[in-house]
Every structure is written in structure tokens, then in C-alpha cells.
Design an enzyme around this catalytic site. Structure first.
Site, short mmCIF file in Angstrom:
data_model
loop_
_atom_site.label_atom_id
_atom_site.label_comp_id
_atom_site.label_asym_id
_atom_site.label_seq_id
_atom_site.Cartn_x
_atom_site.Cartn_y
_atom_site.Cartn_z
N TYR A 273 20.29 38.69 -6.12
CA TYR A 273 21.41 39.65 -6.25
C TYR A 273 22.03 39.66 -7.91
O TYR A 273 22.07 38.61 -8.32
CB TYR A 273 22.63 39.01 -5.56
CG TYR A 273 24.01 39.54 -5.43
CD1 TYR A 273 24.22 40.95 -4.89
CD2 TYR A 273 25.15 39.08 -5.96
CE1 TYR A 273 25.37 41.51 -5.08
CE2 TYR A 273 26.36 39.66 -6.05
CZ TYR A 273 26.49 40.86 -5.59
OH TYR A 273 27.67 41.45 -5.73
N ASP B 193 20.12 32.49 0.14
CA ASP B 193 21.18 33.66 0.47
C ASP B 193 20.67 34.55 1.56
O ASP B 193 19.38 35.15 1.60
CB ASP B 193 21.15 34.37 -1.06
CG ASP B 193 22.32 35.37 -0.76
OD1 ASP B 193 22.61 35.80 0.10
OD2 ASP B 193 22.55 35.90 -1.77
N LYS C 100 29.11 41.18 4.12
CA LYS C 100 28.34 42.16 4.40
C LYS C 100 28.16 42.06 6.03
O LYS C 100 28.91 42.53 6.73
CB LYS C 100 27.07 41.97 3.73
CG LYS C 100 26.98 41.60 2.06
CD LYS C 100 27.60 42.78 1.61
CE LYS C 100 28.30 42.55 -0.03
NZ LYS C 100 27.30 41.52 -0.97
C1 LIG Z 1 27.29 40.94 -2.10
C2 LIG Z 1 26.39 39.89 -2.14
C3 LIG Z 1 26.53 38.54 -2.87
C4 LIG Z 1 28.27 38.42 -3.29
O1 LIG Z 1 29.04 38.30 -2.45
P1 LIG Z 1 30.51 38.87 -2.67
O2 LIG Z 1 30.98 38.61 -1.20
O3 LIG Z 1 30.53 39.99 -3.18
O4 LIG Z 1 31.14 37.72 -3.62
C5 LIG Z 1 25.72 37.80 -2.58
N1 LIG Z 1 24.42 37.99 -2.50
C6 LIG Z 1 24.08 38.96 -1.85
C7 LIG Z 1 22.53 39.13 -1.25
C8 LIG Z 1 25.03 39.82 -1.85
O5 LIG Z 1 24.71 41.27 -1.24
#
Ligand SMILES: *Cc1c(COP(=O)(O)O)cnc(C)c1O
Length: 380
Positions: free
Chosen positions: A98, A170, A195
Site C-alpha cells: 500500500y 497486511d 475496507k
Molecule cells: C487503506 C489501506 C491501508 C491504510 O488504512 P487507513 O485506514 O486508510 O489508514 C493499509 N493497507 C491497505 C492494504 C489499505 O488498503
């Protein structure tokens, strides 16, 4: 209990005060002691809060970990995990993580003395060759953002264990419904709950799941010391979203598979990235380690950047927006949006071209989704 049931029942439910089935929002900063030195398990909401606690226990259970922690954003969760490290430590990270993760490692952690090597984590020997005496952590993301590259989680966890390195993954894109990294030996799972876990585009949040008492204690300490925690109201929204996580992500994946098939046979499209396609280089690993291929699809148009811009102007149902994992279909242009914080040369090395388009396929009827893509891909 299975994941569908845990999503609804994990944590202390119903609420012990009055038996509320809908988890109450404990919108309070502080908790009264009933005697000197005696309270009911909570003293101050930065340290712990009952609404947050239920969400934390739920996410920990979904991931099969020891404890969970909830943060104000996904980046707050990542920032907290990276503070397990200290100046002089070295990190090995996937090269197509990301954009915000890249920025955090390069522009925040590096000036503090934590250096990162970015590389494709698909070759055990290359990973071993990158390990230094001061390497402490391997950071990975699979499927990756935006190219949906697949990393063999078990292989990376195995290399890291042999060299006594911490692993942090992640798991935002897959969600625990499709991938449970802890089952493969990963130490820390990180989420942007913004998400799929929340799933309705109405909150930003993050989570961390730990696997040992030592990590649990450290992350709890850092969350409290750094004050990176989530608010009770945001936790309540994510708890509500998680109840339908399994249903939602299965439908997202079904719709995404149909979109990938449609794009793959469209004459204006030069390349489709979706781990469910047999042509995807990570398909076999994805099939082995995941229970589904997710709701994200990326593609390139034969007409390059110009054609991509024309497509983005013409879509109607797909909204041009950052983020993903909500009920509404979204489209993004990684080079100018999600990955604008990544320097151009790093972007190009990772394969994120100016003509790349990323779709978060939503929960609308598949016929409406395909019809919108078809009209937007028409020439002229
Ligand atoms: C959106 C996202 C993040 C960051 O998260 P936020 O809630 O926007 O701070 C980290 N990793 C991935 C894969 C993401 O899609």
C-alpha cells in the site's frame, strides 16, 4: 465456532449490564472507581473501552490470534506495530505494498533510523540474501495493492522463523474469511478496518492481532502510550459491519470473478490482474492458501494512459474514489491516487503503470456492474 458465527457472537455478548444484543456504544472518556484502587475493569478509554474490547476480541477470534487491538486508522495500526522496532533495526518489505505503508517506512521510519529494503518476496534465497545482522521484521501484503500479486505466506513465515525475524502481514485485501495468516505462522496481522471489515465506506479504522503474550503486552503498551486507539463509535460501526463480513466478501468475490472474465475477453483490455484467473502468476499459491480470491480487480487498457483517463471519465456506477471494500463499486487510478506517494521510479519498478486501473467490485447486481464497464470501454 466458525467465522460466520464468531463475527456475530465473539466477545462479551450480550452486554453484561442489561443484556443488550446490539452492542452499546460506551461513549465515555473515563470510568468511576467504586472504591480506592477498585474499578470494574476499565479506568480510561484510551487504555481500554468496552465497545472497543468487543471488536478487538472479535477480530482476534476471526484471525485465530491471541489478542486484538483497534486503532483510529489502518495507518495508526501500522505506525504502532512499527514502533516495536528501534533505531538501527532493519525491515524487509514487499515492494508493492500500500502506498501509505511505503510512505510510512520511507519518510517516517527511515528518518528515525529504521531502514527498509523493498523487494519481491517470492524467492526464499533472495529473501535470505537480504537479511542483515540487524534485520528484525518482514512486512508483507497479499494479495498486494494494486497489482494483486500473491506472496506465499507459509514460505515467508518459515524463512523468518529460521532467522528469528518478526512477521507482520497486511491482511486488508483478503480479510480473515479468505486468508488466515496466523495459521501459516505469521506473528502479527494488520488491517485497515476501513475496507472489508467495516464494509460500508463510513468509517476509518485499523486493527492489529497478536500471537504471543509478549507481543500482546507490547502492542497494548504502545497503543496506550502513543494514543493511537479507535473511538467507541467507530468501533461500534465496524462491529456492525463485521456481522455480515462473510456474506459480503463472498458476493464481492463472485462479482469480481465475473468482472475479471468480462475484462479478459474485452478487445480494449490488454491485461487483467485477478488471482482467480488461471493466467495470474500467483493463482496456484492463492488457490492453496486462500478460501476465495477477493473483490479487487486491476487492468490495463490497450490505449494506455489516455484510454484509462477516458474510461475513468465514462464510468457511472463505479465511483472514482480512493478506498475499497464497501458495498458501492469504486474505481481508482493508482498512479495519481492511492500510489501517488510512491516515487515514479519505484512505482514503475513495481509494475504500477500510468495506464493501470483498479476496481473495488461492489455488491450491486452483476448485470449492472458489467453494463457500466461495457459502456465505459466503448470507443469514442
Ligand atoms: C487503506 C489501506 C491501508 C491504510 O488504512 P487507513 O485506514 O486508510 O489508514 C493499509 N493497507 C491497505 C492494504 C489499505 O488498503
Amino acid at each position: 465456532m466458525e467465522i460466520e458465527s464468531l463475527s456475530i457472537h465473539a466477545g462479551e455478548r450480550p452486554d453484561p449490564a442489561y443484556g443488550a444484543v446490539g452492542t452499546p456504544i460506551y461513549q465515555t472518556s473515563t470510568f468511576a472507581f467504586y472504591d480506592v484502587g477498585k474499578n470494574r475493569g476499565y479506568d480510561y478509554s484510551r487504555t481500554a473501552n468496552p465497545t472497543r474490547k468487543i471488536l478487538e476480541e472479535t477480530i482476534a477470534k476471526l484471525e485465530g490470534g491471541k489478542a486484538g487491538f483497534c486503532f483510529a486508522t489502518g495507518m495508526a495500526a501500522e505506525t504502532t506495530v512499527l514502533h516495536l522496532l528501534k533505531a538501527g533495526d532493519h525491515v524487509i518489505s514487499g515492494d508493492d505494498v500500500y502506498g501509505g505503508t511505503f510512505r510510512l517506512l520511507e519518510n517516517v521510519m527511515r528518518p528515525l533510523g529504521v531502514e527498509t529494503t523493498f523487494m519481491r518476496l517470492n524467492d526464499r534465497r533472495k529473501i535470505e540474501a537480504a537479511i542483515r545482522p540487524n534485520t528484525r521484521m518482514v512486512w508483507l501484503e497479499t494479495p498486494s495493492n494494486p497489482l494483486l500479486n500473491i506472496t506465499d505466506v507459509e514460505m515467508v513465515a518459515d524463512v523468518a522463523k529460521k532467522h528469528r525475524l518478526l512477521t507482520a502481514i497486511d491482511n486488508t485485501f483478503a480479510s480473515p474469511v479468505f486468508l488466515r495468516p496466523i495459521d501459516y505462522g505469521i506473528d502479527l496481522v494488520v488491517h485497515s478496518t476501513t475496507k472489508y471489515l467495516n464494509g460500508h465506506c463510513d468509517v476509518v479504522g485499523g486493527a492489529v492481532v497478536t500471537t504471543t503474550d509478549e507481543l500482546t503486552e507490547r502492542v497494548q503498551f504502545l497503543l496506550n502510550a502513543m494514543g493511537t486507539c479507535a473511538s467507541p463509535f467507530d468501533c461500534w460501526l465496524v462491529l456492525r459491519g463485521i456481522e455480515t463480513l462473510s456474506l459480503r466478501v463472498k458476493q464481492h468475490a463472485q462479482n469480481a470473478a465475473a468482472v475479471a472474465d468480462f475484462l479478459g475477453s474485452h478487445p480494449a483490455v490488454s491485461r487483467v490482474y485477478y488471482p482467480g484467473l488461471k493466467s495470474h502468476p500467483g493463482h496456484d499459491i492463492a488457490r492453496r492458501q486462500m478460501k476465495g480470491f477477493g473483490g479487487m480487480v486491476a487492468f490495463e487498457l490497450k490505449g494506455g494512459t489516455e484510454a484509462a483517463y477516458a474510461f475513468l471519465k465514462k464510468v457511472k456506477l463505479f465511483l472514482l474514489a480512493e478506498s475499497l471494500g464497501g458495498a458501492a463499486s469504486l474505481v481508482a487510478h493508482p498512479a495519481t491516487m492511492t500510489h501517488a506517494s510512491m516515487p515514479r521510479e519505484h512505482r514503475e519498478k513495481a509494475g504500477i503503470t500510468e495506464g493501470l486501473v483498479r476496481l473495488s467490485v461492489g455488491l450491486e447486481n452483476i448485470n449492472d456492474i458489467i453494463a457500466d464497464l461495457r459502456q465505459a470501454l466503448e470507443p469514442g
